[in-house]
Design a protein around this motif. Structure first.
Motif, PDB file in Angstrom:
ATOM      1  N   ASN A 188      35.329 -11.520  -9.987  1.00  0.00           N
ATOM      2  CA  ASN A 188      34.746 -10.255 -10.440  1.00  0.00           C
ATOM      3  C   ASN A 188      35.780  -9.249 -10.941  1.00  0.00           C
ATOM      4  O   ASN A 188      35.438  -8.348 -11.704  1.00  0.00           O
ATOM      5  CB  ASN A 188      33.961  -9.605  -9.299  1.00  0.00           C
ATOM      6  N   SER A 189      37.008  -9.393 -10.534  1.00  0.00           N
ATOM      7  CA  SER A 189      37.999  -8.337 -10.786  1.00  0.00           C
ATOM      8  C   SER A 189      38.705  -8.504 -12.130  1.00  0.00           C
ATOM      9  O   SER A 189      38.901  -9.620 -12.622  1.00  0.00           O
ATOM     10  CB  SER A 189      39.043  -8.330  -9.674  1.00  0.00           C
ATOM     11  N   ASN A 190      39.092  -7.347 -12.687  1.00  0.00           N
ATOM     12  CA  ASN A 190      40.045  -7.277 -13.807  1.00  0.00           C
ATOM     13  C   ASN A 190      39.603  -8.032 -15.056  1.00  0.00           C
ATOM     14  O   ASN A 190      40.319  -8.869 -15.596  1.00  0.00           O
ATOM     15  CB  ASN A 190      41.419  -7.787 -13.340  1.00  0.00           C
ATOM     16  N   TRP A 191      38.414  -7.679 -15.527  1.00  0.00           N
ATOM     17  CA  TRP A 191      37.952  -8.179 -16.816  1.00  0.00           C
ATOM     18  C   TRP A 191      38.245  -7.140 -17.894  1.00  0.00           C
ATOM     19  O   TRP A 191      38.440  -5.956 -17.604  1.00  0.00           O
ATOM     20  CB  TRP A 191      36.445  -8.450 -16.773  1.00  0.00           C
ATOM     21  N   TYR A 231      33.169  -9.980 -22.780  1.00  0.00           N
ATOM     22  CA  TYR A 231      34.041  -9.944 -21.609  1.00  0.00           C
ATOM     23  C   TYR A 231      35.084 -11.051 -21.753  1.00  0.00           C
ATOM     24  O   TYR A 231      34.767 -12.163 -22.222  1.00  0.00           O
ATOM     25  CB  TYR A 231      33.247 -10.200 -20.327  1.00  0.00           C
ATOM     26  N   LYS A 272      38.804 -12.750 -19.723  1.00  0.00           N
ATOM     27  CA  LYS A 272      39.685 -12.738 -18.556  1.00  0.00           C
ATOM     28  C   LYS A 272      40.428 -14.068 -18.515  1.00  0.00           C
ATOM     29  O   LYS A 272      39.892 -15.114 -18.891  1.00  0.00           O
ATOM     30  CB  LYS A 272      38.835 -12.592 -17.284  1.00  0.00           C
ATOM     31  N   ASP A 275      27.231 -10.895  -9.453  1.00  0.00           N
ATOM     32  CA  ASP A 275      28.505 -11.567  -9.183  1.00  0.00           C
ATOM     33  C   ASP A 275      28.694 -12.807 -10.050  1.00  0.00           C
ATOM     34  O   ASP A 275      27.730 -13.469 -10.453  1.00  0.00           O
ATOM     35  CB  ASP A 275      28.577 -11.974  -7.705  1.00  0.00           C
ATOM     36  N   ASN A 306      35.397  -4.072 -13.873  1.00  0.00           N
ATOM     37  CA  ASN A 306      35.142  -5.064 -12.836  1.00  0.00           C
ATOM     38  C   ASN A 306      33.668  -5.417 -12.868  1.00  0.00           C
ATOM     39  O   ASN A 306      32.828  -4.631 -13.301  1.00  0.00           O
ATOM     40  CB  ASN A 306      35.503  -4.522 -11.442  1.00  0.00           C
ATOM     41  N   HIS A 349      28.841  -5.305 -13.773  1.00  0.00           N
ATOM     42  CA  HIS A 349      29.070  -4.283 -14.796  1.00  0.00           C
ATOM     43  C   HIS A 349      27.884  -4.227 -15.742  1.00  0.00           C
ATOM     44  O   HIS A 349      27.300  -5.250 -16.109  1.00  0.00           O
ATOM     45  CB  HIS A 349      30.334  -4.617 -15.597  1.00  0.00           C
ATOM     46  N   ASP A 357      39.032  -1.887 -19.469  1.00  0.00           N
ATOM     47  CA  ASP A 357      39.165  -2.597 -18.194  1.00  0.00           C
ATOM     48  C   ASP A 357      37.951  -2.335 -17.323  1.00  0.00           C
ATOM     49  O   ASP A 357      37.588  -1.177 -17.069  1.00  0.00           O
ATOM     50  CB  ASP A 357      40.426  -2.138 -17.452  1.00  0.00           C
TER      51      ASP A 357
END
Length: 896
Positions: free
Chosen positions: A29-32, A80, A82, A172, A56, A59, A54
């Motif tokens: 889930n983090s840092n997309w 998105y 990542k 998620d 998370n 969203h 940026d």
């Protein structure tokens, strides 16, 4: 006996040991990085021309544009990307990318290659991704690019609805790595294993485990499938075992049925006892554990009848609860799991036993909470208002139904699968045309296919189709005959008719369809927490009218045996971007606010449904109030205050003074309370048990009938013109009084009439249009037109005067709200008005009107300062030149 328990617990822990070794589930889930808009492949890598944000997950890109002054919100592409670093040891495993939800079409690319796509915004989905990953250079990682699109698509339900279709990856997102032999991970986003309880009684129960095992290896395998049932203390209750031969690159089905479990603990809302089944796949030769599945098991049986309603575990039970939408203030629908779980807890703490997960499947945490705390659930797919008569729409609808059922199958709380909410509300084609009649036939055909699919997927639960209140239409089309239960969304006393129409409607259903069980799937009235009235009227949006509404409906549901139950519309307020109303873009029918603050109706349901003692003071969030005294000699203002309780008698104290005790009736009692000027402490408690109590602190401003009073010196006042309600600003908590006619020594208007909106007889005050440029729309949504003057007989001094205006008439076609059957779309006139405003004889606004500041549907306020002398007070005159004069609100503040 103690030694036996220790041995059993040891067996459980040994059985579960190594769980993390056979399947790894890892959130990403983090840092997309996110981009809103259309992109091509070159844009993805060009950081100079494409500015990424940026973010998370979860969203949504519609957190704020759904609440601005512009109609419409962004519906289009969102991208998105990542870099994901995958464990090199996963090379010999089966790796999947698993989405809990993204709205509404999704395409996935890994390392520049397309992995797959999914249609539908409310169910989970996954993709096998081994062939797209590179494992050789772990430091390099793997770039995942995801395109999500919430654009309107005529082939994807929902097409149209009274809620907002937020875009984004709003749940998620996971990487899942499993052994090559594992439970089916490609079964429509489900666990691939399904647990049922085919035979349950008070004395015995059986459970069944069914599923598929996938062998992704290049060789055949022999495995043992072992399923164990554990009670809530992790003591083993039953064991099932099967041997299977798995061909390479194939799926193999297994089915296990237990013997009778004696004297089972039954699951119910009062005692939600959960067993758990744990199923493992073992390599037959090495005994290596290859995969593990677990699910809650609730032993219960239930039935719906047309004459006596709902039965659970052989006992009658009235289903009462609420609908739930998944959005939250400033978060759109991108909620952390804990907030979804808290919504279910709010239903439980209300005393409810039932939730309608409307109008679409929601986060897995919702049904997990229902299982755990004891709430029965119905879940539905999002065919809302209308269909498209294409094969693609049909296929998408059926696929969503299958996904919903398989993903939510292993939840004992679920008792009903539903589809097609109010599907005849906005039919295609002209009324009475041949095309319209063929459309109705096509709707019924699709409904029957969804019904057949649902019963095929899950014959253990009931089916339901929720309709709006057009009984004859739904009955003639055949939609009352197809499902096992008919749901009715009824708003007698709100959108149509009076309260008494509810019972007549229900009696008609019972007479015409004597063998068809029914549930009231929606009932509610707008309740703007800022609006109150001593004389509530239908469609006035006040908390007070909503209370009358809920009292009537709950009585009907509880008193009529053949009504299985009802779900309030809605548990919480929710965003509906296309609405105007007193709070634009919101459906205010929730008994809890958008930011989860209970309203009076919530406390009422607690008093009626909870078994534990409860006392709650109504409108305690209305902390700043005001009133106009009728006599200079009075020192208090009397105002009704409702106390909600399931106790027999309530005692009330105000500012330490005991006001006596009163019996409660149907969950509440009303005290006539003397409020003094300033702060008031209110204490309500059960007469028989003073520990059951509630407190409120209410600041009251008293206005003397004579504004020159020295007993109550004038400070400030705010008046809403053309209105008989009180309004409290959300931010400042400042209170606005309803208008009154001028009398000497006091304040009020001279001349004119309250504006009445043409074409909508239901609205008692002003208009329901969105007024741009303000957060306080109700002040600008009512007005007095043709006003001649407004007077304040205040003492000498310096004052600040503010006038509030809004032009309602724009000359545009005003579309009717589809859900308000009494409202009609119409072309309105375009206003042209010019008038002067004079303050104490001096020209304040010259030629004020539509050629300058008075733009249609925009808030305008004009402020000035005045020095009053010689006891003349303040007189504001409105001099008509062209068209009628208007005034929406007026505020006066004393400076010194």
């Amino acid at each position: 006996m103690i030694q036996k328990k220790i041995l059993l617990l040891t067996t459980v822990f040994c059985f579960l040991a190594g769980f993390s070794q056979e399947k790894m589930k890892q959130s990403i889930n983090s840092n997309w990085q996110f981009y809103k808009g259309k992109l091509n492949q070159a844009d993805l890598e060009n950081t100079k021309t494409t500015i990424w944000e940026d973010v998370n997950l979860p969203h949504s890109w519609n957190k704020f544009d759904v609440m601005d002054d512009q109609w419409g919100y962004y519906r289009g592409e969102g991208w998105y990307k990542k870099t994901v670093y995958v464990n090199p040891q996963w090379k010999n495993k089966s790796v999947y990318l698993y989405f809990e939800g993204a709205n509404q079409t999704t395409e996935v690319f890994i390392n520049g290659k397309k992995v797959g796509s999914h249609i539908g915004g409310y169910t989970a989905f996954s993709f096998p991704i081994n062939e797209f990953l590179q494992f050789e250079n772990p430091e390099k990682g793997n770039q995942i690019v995801i395109k999500v699109d919430n654009s309107y698509n005529d082939d994807i339900p929902p097409l149209d609805a009274d809620f907002t279709f937020y875009g984004g990856i709003y749940r998620d997102l996971y990487l899942i790595a499993s052994n090559e032999v594992h439970f089916d991970m490609t079964n429509r986003g489900s666990d691939g294993v399904f647990v049922t309880t085919p035979d349950v009684s008070a004395t015995s129960a059986k459970f069944q485990v069914k599923g598929n095992i996938e062998n992704n290896s290049k060789s055949s395998k022999e495995v043992i499938v072992i399923s164990k049932l554990f009670d809530k203390n992790n003591l083993e209750v039953a064991t099932l075992s099967s041997s299977l031969k798995l061909k390479s690159n194939s799926k193999t089905e297994f089915l296990q049925l237990s013997k009778a479990v004696q004297n089972p603990k039954l699951w119910s809302p009062d005692e939600p006892y959960l067993y758990k089944v744990v199923t493992v796949v073992l390599d037959k030769k090495t005994k290596e554990q290859l995969d593990l599945f677990s699910a809650p098991v609730g032993f219960r049986w239930f039935s719906f009848t047309a004459d006596k309603g709902f039965f659970l575990n052989g006992k009658p039970a009235k289903l009462i609860g609420a609908n739930r939408h998944q959005d939250y203030k400033d978060l759109a629908n991108a909620l952390p799991d804990i907030l979804a779980e808290k919504d279910m807890q709010l239903i439980k703490e209300m005393g409810g036993n039932f939730v309608r997960v409307a109008h679409y499947p929601q986060d897995p945490s919702v049904l997990e909470a229902c299982d755990r705390i004891g709430i029965l659930a119905m879940v539905e797919t999002p065919e809302v208002n209308r269909i498209t008569e294409t094969k693609v729409f049909e296929e998408n609808s059926i696929e969503m139904q299958r996904e919903m059922i398989r993903q939510s199958f292993n939840h004992p709380s679920v008792i009903v699968w539903a589809y097609m909410n109010e599907i005849l509300l906005r039919p295609r084609y002209d009324d009475k045309s041949v095309e319209r009649q063929n459309y109705y036939k096509n709707v019924a055909t699709l409904a029957q296919k969804l019904e057949n699919v649902t019963r095929e997927e899950d014959p253990t639960r009931y089916t339901m189709l929720p309709n709006h209140g057009a009984f004859d239409l739904y009955n003639s089309v055949g939609l009352t005959k197809i499902p096992m239960i008919v749901g009715w969304n009824l708003y007698h006393g709100w959108y149509n008719g009076e309260f008494g129409g509810l019972e007549k409607f229900l009696e008609n259903h019972h007479r015409v369809l004597p063998d068809k069980p029914m549930v009231i799937t929606e009932f509610g009235a707008d309740a703007d927490r800022r609006m109150r009235s001593d004389n509530p009227k239908k469609f006035d949006k006040t908390m007070d009218y909503a209370m009358l509404y809920h009292k009537h409906y709950l009585n009907a549901i509880e008193n009529l045996d053949y009504v299985a139950g009802g779900t309030i519309w809605n548990l919480v307020e929710f965003n509906s971007e296309g609405r105007a109303e007193s709070w634009p873009h919101m459906n205010n029918k929730g008994i809890i606010s958008w930011d989860r603050i209970p309203k009076d109706a919530y406390y009422f349901y607690q008093a009626r449904l909870l078994k534990k003692p409860v006392v709650s003071i109504g409108s305690k969030s209305w902390t700043n109030r005001s009133g106009v005294l009728t006599s200079e000699n009075e020192s208090v203002f009397y105002q009704d205050l409702e106390v909600f309780s399931n106790e027999n008698e309530i005692t009330l104290k105000v500012n330490g003074q005991n006001l006596g005790s009163q019996k409660t009736k149907e969950g509440s009692t009303i005290f006539n309370v003397p409020f003094k000027n300033g702060n008031n402490i209110v204490e309500a408690f059960s007469t028989s048990n003073e520990s059951v109590k509630d407190f409120a602190s209410i600041h009251f401003t008293l206005y003397a009938p004579n504004l020159s009073s020295t007993k109550y010196p004038f400070e400030n006042i705010r008046i809403s013109l053309g209105d008989q309600r009180q309004f409290t600003e959300e931010l400042t908590q400042q209170n606005w009084l309803p208008e009154q006619t001028y009398t000497k020594g006091s304040w009020g208007y001279v001349g004119g009439q309250a504006y009445k909106m043409p074409g909508n007889p239901q609205i008692p005050y002003g208009t329901n249009k969105l007024i741009k440029g303000t957060e306080n729309d109700p002040i600008y949504q009512t007005q007095r037109e043709g006003i001649e003057a407004f007077n304040f007989d205040v003492p000498d001094g310096k004052y600040e005067l503010t006038l509030y205006f809004a032009e309602f008439l724009s000359g545009n076609t005003r579309e009717a709200l589809a859900y308000n059957l009494a409202e009609k779309s119409q072309k309105e006139e375009k206003a042209f008005r010019v008038f002067d405003v004079l303050v104490n004889g001096q020209l304040f606004l010259e030629n004020f009107g539509n050629n300058n500041y008075l733009e249609p549907e925009k808030a305008v306020d004009m402020k000035t300062t005045i020095y009053v002398k010689d006891g003349k007070g303040i007189q504001v005159d409105f001099k008509q030149k062209t068209g009628k004069t208007i005034l929406n609100g007026i505020e006066l503040k004393r400076i010194f």
